[in-house]
Write an enzyme that holds these catalytic residues in place. Structure first.
Site, PDB file in Angstrom:
ATOM      1  N   ASP A  79       0.853  -1.186   0.000  1.00 34.61           N
ATOM      2  CA  ASP A  79       0.000   0.000   0.000  1.00 34.61           C
ATOM      3  C   ASP A  79       0.892   1.241   0.000  1.00 34.61           C
ATOM      4  O   ASP A  79       2.097   1.138   0.171  1.00 34.61           O
ATOM      5  CB  ASP A  79      -0.939   0.013   1.213  1.00 34.61           C
ATOM      6  CG  ASP A  79      -0.204  -0.284   2.506  1.00 34.61           C
ATOM      7  OD1 ASP A  79       0.945   0.172   2.654  1.00 34.61           O
ATOM      8  OD2 ASP A  79      -0.767  -0.957   3.378  1.00 34.61           O
ATOM      9  N   ASP A  81       1.435   4.797   1.871  1.00 38.22           N
ATOM     10  CA  ASP A  81       1.057   5.664   2.984  1.00 38.22           C
ATOM     11  C   ASP A  81       1.521   7.079   2.667  1.00 38.22           C
ATOM     12  O   ASP A  81       2.577   7.281   2.061  1.00 38.22           O
ATOM     13  CB  ASP A  81       1.709   5.182   4.280  1.00 38.22           C
ATOM     14  CG  ASP A  81       1.274   3.767   4.621  1.00 38.22           C
ATOM     15  OD1 ASP A  81       0.076   3.573   4.855  1.00 38.22           O
ATOM     16  OD2 ASP A  81       2.127   2.850   4.603  1.00 38.22           O
ATOM     17  N   ASP A 180       9.511   3.458  12.949  1.00 34.95           N
ATOM     18  CA  ASP A 180      10.173   2.341  13.623  1.00 34.95           C
ATOM     19  C   ASP A 180      11.596   2.066  13.138  1.00 34.95           C
ATOM     20  O   ASP A 180      12.541   2.042  13.927  1.00 34.95           O
ATOM     21  CB  ASP A 180       9.302   1.074  13.572  1.00 34.95           C
ATOM     22  CG  ASP A 180       8.721   0.777  12.195  1.00 34.95           C
ATOM     23  OD1 ASP A 180       9.064   1.498  11.226  1.00 34.95           O
ATOM     24  OD2 ASP A 180       7.925  -0.171  12.076  1.00 34.95           O
TER      25      ASP A 180
HETATM   26  P1  ATP Z   1       3.824  -2.938   4.767  1.00 30.53           P
HETATM   27  O1  ATP Z   1       2.685  -2.010   4.462  1.00 30.53           O
HETATM   28  O2  ATP Z   1       4.547  -3.453   3.601  1.00 30.53           O
HETATM   29  O3  ATP Z   1       3.461  -3.985   5.755  1.00 30.53           O
HETATM   30  P2  ATP Z   1       4.894  -0.626   6.042  1.00 30.53           P
HETATM   31  O4  ATP Z   1       6.287  -0.289   6.445  1.00 30.53           O
HETATM   32  O5  ATP Z   1       4.247   0.286   5.059  1.00 30.53           O
HETATM   33  O6  ATP Z   1       4.939  -2.089   5.530  1.00 30.53           O
HETATM   34  P3  ATP Z   1       2.666  -0.007   7.725  1.00 30.53           P
HETATM   35  O7  ATP Z   1       2.137  -0.818   8.858  1.00 30.53           O
HETATM   36  O8  ATP Z   1       1.829   0.190   6.525  1.00 30.53           O
HETATM   37  O9  ATP Z   1       4.049  -0.690   7.345  1.00 30.53           O
HETATM   38  O10 ATP Z   1       3.095   1.380   8.334  1.00 30.53           O
HETATM   39  C1  ATP Z   1       3.480   2.481   7.540  1.00 30.53           C
HETATM   40  C2  ATP Z   1       4.651   3.188   8.167  1.00 30.53           C
HETATM   41  O11 ATP Z   1       4.275   3.699   9.473  1.00 30.53           O
HETATM   42  C3  ATP Z   1       5.879   2.326   8.443  1.00 30.53           C
HETATM   43  O12 ATP Z   1       6.702   2.219   7.324  1.00 30.53           O
HETATM   44  C4  ATP Z   1       6.542   3.078   9.576  1.00 30.53           C
HETATM   45  O13 ATP Z   1       7.251   4.176   9.084  1.00 30.53           O
HETATM   46  C5  ATP Z   1       5.356   3.585  10.372  1.00 30.53           C
HETATM   47  N1  ATP Z   1       4.970   2.647  11.449  1.00 30.53           N
HETATM   48  C6  ATP Z   1       4.042   1.671  11.376  1.00 30.53           C
HETATM   49  N2  ATP Z   1       3.937   1.027  12.540  1.00 30.53           N
HETATM   50  C7  ATP Z   1       4.815   1.590  13.371  1.00 30.53           C
HETATM   51  C8  ATP Z   1       5.181   1.375  14.740  1.00 30.53           C
HETATM   52  N3  ATP Z   1       4.603   0.420  15.453  1.00 30.53           N
HETATM   53  N4  ATP Z   1       6.142   2.172  15.274  1.00 30.53           N
HETATM   54  C9  ATP Z   1       6.720   3.153  14.535  1.00 30.53           C
HETATM   55  N5  ATP Z   1       6.430   3.393  13.253  1.00 30.53           N
HETATM   56  C10 ATP Z   1       5.492   2.639  12.671  1.00 30.53           C
HETATM   57 MG    MG Z   2       2.262   0.233   4.386  1.00 33.49          MG
END
Ligand code: ATP
Ligand code: MG
Length: 476
Positions: A79, A81, A180
């Site tokens: 996705d 963000d 994170d």
């Molecule tokens: P994917 O969507 O492929 O699972 P993602 O890195 O995009 O991976 P998301 O859960 O969509 O993960 O979160 C988007 C962004 O928000 C992350 O890349 C990170 O920067 C931030 N984020 C998400 N969860 C946390 C957390 N628990 N602590 C700190 N930052 C977070």
């Molecule tokens: Mg994501």
């Protein structure tokens, strides 16, 4: 790949003070479009629309997180963000197709047909409820088995009036440091296709490292789910968790027991659907995390038939990964049924030893195992119902009476039950000939099916009992 990164490094330039649209910290590195391969064409049209409209209205807005990370790694993002300086209300006003979600840290969902674009306002350094911040389902009360959990979640809803919003929102730089891992803190700017890196995430992408931003122990204590995220990204990307980021995990693994079960369920789904669940399982075990997610399964893995248990789980995970690779869907209930199968058998033996018949023992064992597990991971009710059906079908598929066979075959979860039976056979349980019979049965035409059922009935001598219709205690 190496070459590309080399090129990036040589082109990295420090941002000019007052770089539009927002002054960037001197610590940020800007990688111009000429030095990486991402272009606006890689981004979903809905996300592009949102980014452009925010920019046109005078707000800085960036693609962030997994979208930028995966594109830089030549992977297809799950996705996109978006992070912006606009407040949720300002975003809401710009998009009629939007709604604000969340309690403390509010996000905006903008809908374009079936696609939902999630937009977050830059987070400040002072936010203290990390779980709420990163749980986009925070307003939804999961339909789960435990009324106590529902009640807890409802009670934890702070009345809107007394919320403190101080320090919740912040600058772009603060936002980067609240994320994170360094590889998740990269920003992409649509106006000039540059990538902005505050935390040396590009270096870590190049070195294939998962590195926590800031002090790892502090960041895991703030939000223990980050330990699961570290494992998921390591498995999915084939990266290693950098030494200092890995060091405290074992010691802090028990903090997972304090994470709300509904959030644990969301994370469990992401781990299973990562496409690399075999590696996820290995890493979770390696870092001592698994035992705090599936304590009963962990005990069975270390018990007398540990090898059988481990084999069963691994075969299932391999198949899950293969299904995902070929674009097929995965039913989370199936994986839960797999992971809890041996704890169920253990508990069933216990009740049989107490003098209960197979059916009653099974029912009691199911209740015990699910009650224990759902206090860790609360799956939605329909998932739990499917899981029970898959287990129940294991008994029904072993029936020899015609009526029962037909009923099992017509069950809505027959396919999952049959797949589960195949898996048991493959993992070394003595059900292979039963599984083969069902394979033949499905391939046969109606006439041949009749013959197969008659053969089975006469072999087992169950015909005489065939007319006696007894309601199984397993039936809800
Ligand atoms: P994917 O969507 O492929 O699972 P993602 O890195 O995009 O991976 P998301 O859960 O969509 O993960 O979160 C988007 C962004 O928000 C992350 O890349 C990170 O920067 C931030 N984020 C998400 N969860 C946390 C957390 N628990 N602590 C700190 N930052 C977070
Ligand atoms: Mg994501």
């Amino acid at each position: 790949m190496k070459k590309v990164w080399h090129k990036i490094k040589s082109h990295v330039r420090k941002p000019r003070r007052g770089a539009s649209p927002q002054a960037l910290s001197a610590s940020a590195e800007i990688v111009p479009s000429s030095s990486h391969h991402i272009s606006n064409q890689d981004i979903s049209s809905a996300s592009l629309k949102v980014l452009h409209r925010l920019n046109d209205a005078g707000f800085s807005a960036y693609l962030v997180g997994g979208g930028v990370r995966d594109l830089l790694l030549h992977q297809k993002p799950k996705d996109f963000d978006i992070a912006t300086e606009a407040s949720p209300e300002e975003i809401r006003r710009l998009f009629s197709n939007s709604r604000i979600i969340g309690r403390r840290f509010r996000l905006v969902h903008i809908r374009y047909g079936r696609e939902i674009v999630e937009v977050a306002t830059f987070r400040g350094a002072g936010g203290n409820n990390v779980e709420d911040e990163f749980d986009s389902n925070q307003d939804q009360i999961e339909e789960n088995e435990f009324p106590a959990e529902k009640k807890r979640k409802r009670q934890s809803k702070i009345p809107a009036g007394i919320l403190e919003y101080d320090n919740v929102y912040g600058s772009m730089e603060e936002d980067a440091f609240r994320r994170d891992f360094t590889i998740n803190a990269l920003f992409y700017r649509v106006e000039d296709s540059s990538v902005i890196d505050f935390c040396q995430g590009i270096k870590d992408l190049e070195n294939k490292k998962i590195r926590v931003i800031g002090d790892p122990e502090k960041r895991y204590r703030e939000d223990p789910v980050r330990m699961l995220r570290a494992v998921r990204f390591a498995a999915k990307l084939g990266f290693t968790i950098e030494e200092q980021s890995a060091a405290p995990i074992r010691k802090l693994a028990n903090l997972l027991s304090h994470v709300p079960p509904s959030r644990m369920y969301d994370e469990f789904i992401k781990l299973i659907l990562s496409g690399f669940s075999v590696q996820v399982f290995e890493l979770l075990t390696h870092y001592g995390l698994f035992e705090f997610i599936f304590p009963d399964t962990h005990r069975c893995l270390n018990g007398a038939s540990g090898e059988l248990v481990s084999n069963f789980i691994k075969v299932a995970l391999q198949e899950t990964d293969a299904r995902i690779a070929s674009g097929k869907t995965i039913n989370p209930a199936f994986m839960l049924a797999v992971l809890l199968w041996h704890p169920l058998q253990e508990r069933r033996h216990f009740y049989e030893g107490e003098g209960h018949n197979l059916y009653v023992a099974n029912q009691l064992a199911q209740n015990d195992v699910l009650k224990g597990q759902l206090s860790r991971i609360s799956s939605p009710r329909r998932t739990t119902t499917t899981l029970r059906d898959i287990w129940m079908l294991q008994n029904h598929l072993a029936q020899t009476r015609k009526m029962r066979i037909i009923r099992a075959f017509q069950h809505q979860h027959f396919r999952a039950g049959y797949d589960f039976l195949l898996l048991r056979g493959r993992a070394g349980e003595s059900v292979q000939s039963l599984a083969d019979w069902w394979t033949r049965f499905q391939q046969a035409d109606e006439q041949a099916q009749e013959i197969l059922m008659n053969e089975l009935q006469s072999k087992s001598g169950s015909k005489k009992r065939g007319s006696r219709r007894r309601r199984s205690p397993l039936k809800k």
